[in-house]
Write a protein that holds these residues in place. Sequence first.
Motif, PDB file in Angstrom:
ATOM      1  N   MET A   1      -8.503   1.334   5.807  1.00 25.20           N
ATOM      2  CA  MET A   1      -8.219   0.374   4.731  1.00 25.20           C
ATOM      3  C   MET A   1      -7.223  -0.667   5.235  1.00 25.20           C
ATOM      4  O   MET A   1      -6.224  -0.336   5.849  1.00 25.20           O
ATOM      5  N   THR A   2      -7.470  -1.920   4.969  1.00 21.76           N
ATOM      6  CA  THR A   2      -6.554  -2.977   5.374  1.00 21.76           C
ATOM      7  C   THR A   2      -5.618  -3.303   4.214  1.00 21.76           C
ATOM      8  O   THR A   2      -5.899  -3.002   3.047  1.00 21.76           O
ATOM      9  N   ILE A   3      -4.510  -3.940   4.554  1.00 17.65           N
ATOM     10  CA  ILE A   3      -3.528  -4.302   3.529  1.00 17.65           C
ATOM     11  C   ILE A   3      -4.165  -5.185   2.455  1.00 17.65           C
ATOM     12  O   ILE A   3      -3.875  -5.073   1.277  1.00 17.65           O
ATOM     13  N   ALA A   4      -5.057  -6.082   2.860  1.00 17.28           N
ATOM     14  CA  ALA A   4      -5.652  -7.022   1.919  1.00 17.28           C
ATOM     15  C   ALA A   4      -6.479  -6.321   0.846  1.00 17.28           C
ATOM     16  O   ALA A   4      -6.721  -6.872  -0.222  1.00 17.28           O
ATOM     17  N   LEU A   5      -6.940  -5.083   1.113  1.00 15.67           N
ATOM     18  CA  LEU A   5      -7.789  -4.370   0.166  1.00 15.67           C
ATOM     19  C   LEU A   5      -7.002  -3.491  -0.796  1.00 15.67           C
ATOM     20  O   LEU A   5      -7.573  -2.898  -1.698  1.00 15.67           O
ATOM     21  N   ILE A   6      -5.706  -3.387  -0.623  1.00 14.19           N
ATOM     22  CA  ILE A   6      -4.902  -2.523  -1.490  1.00 14.19           C
ATOM     23  C   ILE A   6      -4.707  -3.188  -2.847  1.00 14.19           C
ATOM     24  O   ILE A   6      -4.291  -4.339  -2.945  1.00 14.19           O
ATOM     25  N   ASP A   7      -4.996  -2.460  -3.894  1.00 13.26           N
ATOM     26  CA  ASP A   7      -4.777  -2.924  -5.262  1.00 13.26           C
ATOM     27  C   ASP A   7      -3.374  -2.483  -5.678  1.00 13.26           C
ATOM     28  O   ASP A   7      -3.172  -1.354  -6.137  1.00 13.26           O
ATOM     29  N   TYR A   8      -2.405  -3.388  -5.525  1.00 16.84           N
ATOM     30  CA  TYR A   8      -1.022  -2.999  -5.773  1.00 16.84           C
ATOM     31  C   TYR A   8      -0.748  -2.738  -7.252  1.00 16.84           C
ATOM     32  O   TYR A   8       0.145  -1.962  -7.601  1.00 16.84           O
ATOM     33  N   ALA A   9      -1.508  -3.353  -8.145  1.00 13.16           N
ATOM     34  CA  ALA A   9      -1.345  -3.052  -9.564  1.00 13.16           C
ATOM     35  C   ALA A   9      -1.728  -1.605  -9.844  1.00 13.16           C
ATOM     36  O   ALA A   9      -1.052  -0.898 -10.607  1.00 13.16           O
ATOM     37  N   GLU A  10      -2.789  -1.136  -9.190  1.00 16.20           N
ATOM     38  CA  GLU A  10      -3.210   0.248  -9.364  1.00 16.20           C
ATOM     39  C   GLU A  10      -2.198   1.201  -8.722  1.00 16.20           C
ATOM     40  O   GLU A  10      -1.911   2.277  -9.255  1.00 16.20           O
ATOM     41  N   VAL A  11      -1.641   0.797  -7.567  1.00 20.97           N
ATOM     42  CA  VAL A  11      -0.605   1.606  -6.923  1.00 20.97           C
ATOM     43  C   VAL A  11       0.598   1.752  -7.852  1.00 20.97           C
ATOM     44  O   VAL A  11       1.155   2.842  -8.022  1.00 20.97           O
ATOM     45  N   PHE A  12       1.004   0.657  -8.480  1.00 20.60           N
ATOM     46  CA  PHE A  12       2.143   0.696  -9.399  1.00 20.60           C
ATOM     47  C   PHE A  12       1.878   1.658 -10.557  1.00 20.60           C
ATOM     48  O   PHE A  12       2.732   2.471 -10.918  1.00 20.60           O
ATOM     49  N   ARG A  13       0.690   1.589 -11.119  1.00 18.75           N
ATOM     50  CA  ARG A  13       0.375   2.463 -12.254  1.00 18.75           C
ATOM     51  C   ARG A  13       0.385   3.937 -11.844  1.00 18.75           C
ATOM     52  O   ARG A  13       0.708   4.808 -12.651  1.00 18.75           O
ATOM     53  N   ALA A  14       0.026   4.219 -10.569  1.00 16.57           N
ATOM     54  CA  ALA A  14      -0.103   5.605 -10.125  1.00 16.57           C
ATOM     55  C   ALA A  14       1.155   6.168  -9.484  1.00 16.57           C
ATOM     56  O   ALA A  14       1.161   7.329  -9.065  1.00 16.57           O
ATOM     57  N   LEU A  15       2.229   5.399  -9.402  1.00 13.83           N
ATOM     58  CA  LEU A  15       3.449   5.908  -8.780  1.00 13.83           C
ATOM     59  C   LEU A  15       3.898   7.193  -9.457  1.00 13.83           C
ATOM     60  O   LEU A  15       3.869   7.301 -10.686  1.00 13.83           O
ATOM     61  N   PRO A  16       4.330   8.203  -8.679  1.00  5.76           N
ATOM     62  CA  PRO A  16       4.672   9.504  -9.273  1.00  5.76           C
ATOM     63  C   PRO A  16       5.986   9.519 -10.045  1.00  5.76           C
ATOM     64  O   PRO A  16       6.246  10.448 -10.791  1.00  5.76           O
ATOM     65  N   GLY A  17       6.824   8.530  -9.887  1.00  2.00           N
ATOM     66  CA  GLY A  17       8.090   8.472 -10.609  1.00  2.00           C
ATOM     67  C   GLY A  17       8.049   7.436 -11.710  1.00  2.00           C
ATOM     68  O   GLY A  17       7.121   6.621 -11.813  1.00  2.00           O
ATOM     69  N   MET A  18       9.071   7.448 -12.563  1.00  2.00           N
ATOM     70  CA  MET A  18       9.158   6.497 -13.669  1.00  2.00           C
ATOM     71  C   MET A  18       9.619   5.132 -13.158  1.00  2.00           C
ATOM     72  O   MET A  18      10.723   5.004 -12.611  1.00  2.00           O
ATOM     73  N   VAL A  19       8.795   4.105 -13.327  1.00  2.00           N
ATOM     74  CA  VAL A  19       9.136   2.756 -12.888  1.00  2.00           C
ATOM     75  C   VAL A  19       8.687   1.766 -13.954  1.00  2.00           C
ATOM     76  O   VAL A  19       7.567   1.863 -14.472  1.00  2.00           O
ATOM     77  N   ALA A  20       9.568   0.825 -14.282  1.00  2.00           N
ATOM     78  CA  ALA A  20       9.236  -0.242 -15.223  1.00  2.00           C
ATOM     79  C   ALA A  20       9.731  -1.572 -14.662  1.00  2.00           C
ATOM     80  O   ALA A  20      10.639  -1.613 -13.822  1.00  2.00           O
TER      81      ALA A  20
END
Length: 408
Positions: A1-20
């Motif tokens: 997987m290349t960096i350009a293909l990473i969906d960072y919005a999806e990564v943010f939603r799936a983070l294991p800790g509490m983040v806002a």
Amino acid sequence: MTIALIDYAEVFRALPGMVALLTPQLVYADANEEFLRLAGRSREQVVGRHLLDVFPDNPHDPAATGTRNLLASFRRVLDSGERDVMAMQRYDVESMQRPGEWEKRYWSPVNAPVLGPDGSVILLVHRVEEVTELIRARSGPGGSRESGLEAELYTRARELQEINERLRRAHARDREVALALQAALLPAPRPLRDHHVAVRYRPATTTLNVCGDWYDLVDLPGNQVGVAVGDVVGHGLAAACVMGQLRSALSAASRVARGPAQALEVLGLYARSVAGAESTTAVSTLIDWDSHTVSYSSAGHPPPALLRLDGTVDFLDQATDPPLGARPEHVPRPQAIASFTPGDTLVLYTDGLIERRLEDIDVGLARLAASLDRHRGAEPEHMADAVLAELLPPDSATDDTALVVVRL
């Protein structure tokens, strides 16, 4: 997987800790799934709403000060542009299903800024470590020790907060002393015969990153003037002290050297004996009104700008060398000459005027050139003020800036 293909919005939603994410107005811009789950809130109950609407303090318990302390932390981040690590906080969280019922929660927050291209805070990252279950487990069955443990933890939290506040006040005092020292070390603006010159210094407003920049003007024999600016790596009192030594050394060298390049060579040799002078940048120029030339040499510094009468801007970048102390051996520095027409304007500055995070330096240079063109008919004093007003954020400059404007 290349960096350009990473969906960072999806990564943010799936983070294991509490983040806002919150706006500078303390409105929730987004929250990940873990934050919503542990906070007992839906996305609609959080996103787009103010912090105090989502998590008000319990009006029935004055000891529940978590939200008030969180507000203070966010203000520190907005004022400083730096992250703030909070001690563990007790929050009373109101039940959405049973309004009026409050549950004790224990969270350890870390708040960090997201900076925009101009250095201002555009978002706040709020990461929370949920430690409620740990506190309950340590309290034992039935929570018999909870009040004692809670008191102990709050005592430690208050101690940490007091330490942080003392450090903040100490940093503020250091900043004031450093600024006062720099004001004493920099030369006061003064007339250079009948030449029109304006000098400005603007300290950083959101961090302690002040007091490394300097300027200097030297009246030389004949119809000549030496003008220089420099930037010491570092901040605070240490940078102010190094700045004073280097400025004085370059000022003295400019009076006896055979041009800007030799003056910078002398400065480079001297800098080797000054702790904290490594990687300092500087540019030295010699203006000769009889020959209508500007001789110049740069040690890793942004190029001087030569504003022509027609609005064209030439950046003097033909004699650029590494910063002071970057080479293990002494090497003669380059020097170049540019011709000018009476009425042109020479502008020297430090990187705080043009550099922005995540932005190519050419963008900043183009922004400076456009500003100089717009104000090419103004006198140096007015030009200096106008350029600073256009190029520096009014309340969120993250680096100090020195500026010298000379009408040729």
